[in-house]
Motif scaffolding. Structure first.
Motif, PDB file in Angstrom:
ATOM      1  N   LEU A  79      18.166   8.731  12.099  1.00  0.00           N
ATOM      2  CA  LEU A  79      18.007   8.486  10.673  1.00  0.00           C
ATOM      3  C   LEU A  79      18.511   9.701   9.898  1.00  0.00           C
ATOM      4  N   ALA A  80      19.074   9.456   8.741  1.00  0.00           N
ATOM      5  CA  ALA A  80      19.507  10.543   7.861  1.00  0.00           C
ATOM      6  C   ALA A  80      18.935  10.271   6.476  1.00  0.00           C
ATOM      7  N   LEU A  81      18.402  11.320   5.855  1.00  0.00           N
ATOM      8  CA  LEU A  81      17.821  11.181   4.529  1.00  0.00           C
ATOM      9  C   LEU A  81      18.899  11.230   3.449  1.00  0.00           C
ATOM     10  N   THR A  82      18.794  10.365   2.472  1.00  0.00           N
ATOM     11  CA  THR A  82      19.602  10.509   1.265  1.00  0.00           C
ATOM     12  C   THR A  82      18.984  11.620   0.421  1.00  0.00           C
ATOM     13  N   ASP A  83      19.649  12.016  -0.657  1.00  0.00           N
ATOM     14  CA  ASP A  83      19.082  13.036  -1.539  1.00  0.00           C
ATOM     15  C   ASP A  83      17.748  12.579  -2.114  1.00  0.00           C
ATOM     16  N   GLU A  84      17.696  11.299  -2.497  1.00  0.00           N
ATOM     17  CA  GLU A  84      16.450  10.750  -3.038  1.00  0.00           C
ATOM     18  C   GLU A  84      15.383  10.670  -1.945  1.00  0.00           C
ATOM     19  N   GLY A  85      15.831  10.332  -0.728  1.00  0.00           N
ATOM     20  CA  GLY A  85      14.900  10.261   0.390  1.00  0.00           C
ATOM     21  C   GLY A  85      14.289  11.608   0.712  1.00  0.00           C
ATOM     22  N   ARG A  86      15.084  12.684   0.596  1.00  0.00           N
ATOM     23  CA  ARG A  86      14.548  14.017   0.874  1.00  0.00           C
ATOM     24  C   ARG A  86      13.499  14.408  -0.161  1.00  0.00           C
ATOM     25  N   ILE A  87      13.747  14.054  -1.424  1.00  0.00           N
ATOM     26  CA  ILE A  87      12.758  14.344  -2.466  1.00  0.00           C
ATOM     27  C   ILE A  87      11.448  13.620  -2.153  1.00  0.00           C
ATOM     28  N   LEU A  88      11.541  12.339  -1.812  1.00  0.00           N
ATOM     29  CA  LEU A  88      10.330  11.581  -1.503  1.00  0.00           C
ATOM     30  C   LEU A  88       9.639  12.140  -0.265  1.00  0.00           C
ATOM     31  N   SER A 112       9.844  -1.214   9.442  1.00  0.00           N
ATOM     32  CA  SER A 112      11.035  -1.523   8.654  1.00  0.00           C
ATOM     33  C   SER A 112      10.666  -2.148   7.319  1.00  0.00           C
ATOM     34  N   ARG A 113       9.672  -3.021   7.340  1.00  0.00           N
ATOM     35  CA  ARG A 113       9.264  -3.703   6.116  1.00  0.00           C
ATOM     36  C   ARG A 113       8.676  -2.707   5.109  1.00  0.00           C
ATOM     37  N   GLN A 114       7.855  -1.759   5.579  1.00  0.00           N
ATOM     38  CA  GLN A 114       7.243  -0.793   4.659  1.00  0.00           C
ATOM     39  C   GLN A 114       8.294   0.125   4.025  1.00  0.00           C
ATOM     40  N   ILE A 115       9.271   0.548   4.800  1.00  0.00           N
ATOM     41  CA  ILE A 115      10.307   1.419   4.244  1.00  0.00           C
ATOM     42  C   ILE A 115      11.190   0.647   3.278  1.00  0.00           C
ATOM     43  N   ALA A 116      11.480  -0.604   3.614  1.00  0.00           N
ATOM     44  CA  ALA A 116      12.264  -1.441   2.700  1.00  0.00           C
ATOM     45  C   ALA A 116      11.505  -1.649   1.389  1.00  0.00           C
ATOM     46  N   ALA A 117      10.182  -1.792   1.478  1.00  0.00           N
ATOM     47  CA  ALA A 117       9.375  -1.975   0.277  1.00  0.00           C
ATOM     48  C   ALA A 117       9.405  -0.711  -0.586  1.00  0.00           C
ATOM     49  N   LEU A 118       9.391   0.460   0.071  1.00  0.00           N
ATOM     50  CA  LEU A 118       9.490   1.705  -0.682  1.00  0.00           C
ATOM     51  C   LEU A 118      10.832   1.800  -1.406  1.00  0.00           C
ATOM     52  N   GLU A 119      11.903   1.452  -0.715  1.00  0.00           N
ATOM     53  CA  GLU A 119      13.234   1.509  -1.318  1.00  0.00           C
ATOM     54  C   GLU A 119      13.336   0.536  -2.484  1.00  0.00           C
ATOM     55  N   GLN A 120      12.738  -0.621  -2.342  1.00  0.00           N
ATOM     56  CA  GLN A 120      12.762  -1.585  -3.439  1.00  0.00           C
ATOM     57  C   GLN A 120      11.925  -1.080  -4.613  1.00  0.00           C
ATOM     58  N   ASP A 132       0.870  -1.168   0.000  1.00  0.00           N
ATOM     59  CA  ASP A 132       0.000   0.000   0.000  1.00  0.00           C
ATOM     60  C   ASP A 132       0.915   1.228   0.000  1.00  0.00           C
ATOM     61  N   GLN A 133       1.077   1.863  -1.181  1.00  0.00           N
ATOM     62  CA  GLN A 133       2.046   2.950  -1.296  1.00  0.00           C
ATOM     63  C   GLN A 133       1.713   4.132  -0.392  1.00  0.00           C
ATOM     64  N   LEU A 134       0.448   4.472  -0.302  1.00  0.00           N
ATOM     65  CA  LEU A 134       0.058   5.616   0.516  1.00  0.00           C
ATOM     66  C   LEU A 134       0.374   5.355   1.985  1.00  0.00           C
ATOM     67  N   SER A 135       0.077   4.141   2.440  1.00  0.00           N
ATOM     68  CA  SER A 135       0.373   3.785   3.823  1.00  0.00           C
ATOM     69  C   SER A 135       1.879   3.752   4.068  1.00  0.00           C
ATOM     70  N   ALA A 136       2.613   3.237   3.106  1.00  0.00           N
ATOM     71  CA  ALA A 136       4.063   3.170   3.251  1.00  0.00           C
ATOM     72  C   ALA A 136       4.677   4.568   3.276  1.00  0.00           C
ATOM     73  N   MET A 137       4.158   5.477   2.442  1.00  0.00           N
ATOM     74  CA  MET A 137       4.666   6.844   2.464  1.00  0.00           C
ATOM     75  C   MET A 137       4.352   7.526   3.789  1.00  0.00           C
ATOM     76  N   ALA A 138       3.168   7.244   4.337  1.00  0.00           N
ATOM     77  CA  ALA A 138       2.816   7.820   5.633  1.00  0.00           C
ATOM     78  C   ALA A 138       3.758   7.310   6.718  1.00  0.00           C
ATOM     79  N   THR A 139       4.099   6.044   6.663  1.00  0.00           N
ATOM     80  CA  THR A 139       5.035   5.481   7.627  1.00  0.00           C
ATOM     81  C   THR A 139       6.420   6.081   7.462  1.00  0.00           C
TER      82      THR A 139
END
Length: 307
Positions: free
Chosen positions: A56-65, A34-42, A2-9
């Motif tokens: 936690l530290a955001l990568t450049d891509e993580g900050r955009i997301l 952990s599983r939802q964030i890993a799914a987003l990264e995948q 569930d992308q919306l739920s994963a983004m909220a997490t």
């Protein structure tokens, strides 16, 4: 997934500072977070977070997301509110960005009546003299002066603003009255800017775009209020919105100059994202400002020189 739920997490984890803190606040299990964030990264094929033992530290891509996801989640809340039973009763918090002087002297005094009219609403008024990124900064409405670039934003025109040139009688008695824009090269000019250097003032010359005059000011400030105060004390010639100088004209503190060369007024717009149009609180604020402008224009024209 569930992308919306994963983004909220994901957003919750960034805001909380750790996966465990996010799990406690949701509430959820650490494994699920952990599983939802890993799914987003995948899903996006990139690392979004750099995990350490403490934070936690955001990568450049993580900050955009993170910035985009936060905006999307905010829009979903707006949609839910618009489709709820209480859609005729605006509620929640609305973030408004305005130029500093206008926000302080014009917009802020209008907010008391707005808040009385809508007791379930709260307002964040951000006073900034720059163009805000409405998506990344989660701004619902922004007040902007001047011609607008091509944009997906919706614009509602509120008024026309005129920039005028003026100076104190004492300064003019000592240095003389400029008869043409070119005469400004021989005067002390007071310039509104964050970065001293060179500036340009636009004047009418019969053409569609007008004529730009390069100004090398002796005094630079990032506050129109402070510039007007310096002009009243005879520091030089200043360029300010006409409505700002009305009281000074009436009191004889400032004299309006180069009236035959004044450029066409610049439009004042209220900007918002198309997705916000369905939001009751956005509609309420837009309608309120338009209503107040129609009843009493706070930017009415000042008297012409000599009147």
């Amino acid at each position: 997934m569930d992308q919306l739920s994963a983004m909220a997490t994901f957003v919750r984890a960034v805001d909380a500072g750790s996966l465990s803190a996010a799990a406690r606040s949701l509430p959820s299990s650490l494994t699920s977070v952990s599983r939802q964030i890993a799914a987003l990264e995948q899903h996006f094929g990139t690392r979004l977070l750099l995990r350490t033992t403490r934070q936690l530290a955001l990568t450049d891509e993580g900050r955009i997301l993170y910035e985009r996801a936060k905006a999307i989640l905010g829009e979903m809340k707006e949609i839910e509110a618009a489709l709820s039973r209480d859609r005729h009763q605006p509620s929640g918090r609305i973030r408004v960005a305005s130029p500093s002087l206008m926000g302080r002297l014009v917009i802020a005094p209008l907010l008391a009546e707005f808040l009385r009219r809508y007791p379930a609403l709260s307002v964040d008024l951000l006073l900034v003299d720059r163009a805000v990124d409405m998506v990344e900064e989660d701004i619902h409405l922004a007040i902007r002066v001047g011609r607008l670039p091509d944009s997906e934003l919706v614009a509602r025109k509120l008024a026309d603003l005129r920039m005028i040139v003026c100076a104190a009688p004492a300064y003019l008695a000592e240095r003389g009255v400029p008869e043409t824009p070119g005469d400004l090269a021989h005067h002390d000019c007071l310039v509104f800017s964050d970065a001293p250097g060179s500036a340009e003032w636009r004047f009418a010359d019969g053409s569609k775009t007008g004529r730009k005059i390069r100004i090398s000011g002796r005094l630079w400030m990032n506050s129109l209020d402070a510039l007007a105060a310096a002009a009243r004390e005879g520091a030089g010639i200043v360029r300010v919105p006409s409505w700002q100088a009305e009281a000074d004209f009436a009191a004889g503190h400032l004299v309006r100059l180069l009236t035959d060369y004044e450029p066409a007024p610049a439009p004042l717009h209220l900007m918002f994202q198309p997705s916000r149009l369905a939001s009751p609180k956005v509609r309420a604020f837009v309608d309120y400002l338009v209503e107040r402008w129609r009843s009493v224009d706070p930017f009415g024209p000042p008297p012409r020189a000599g009147q």
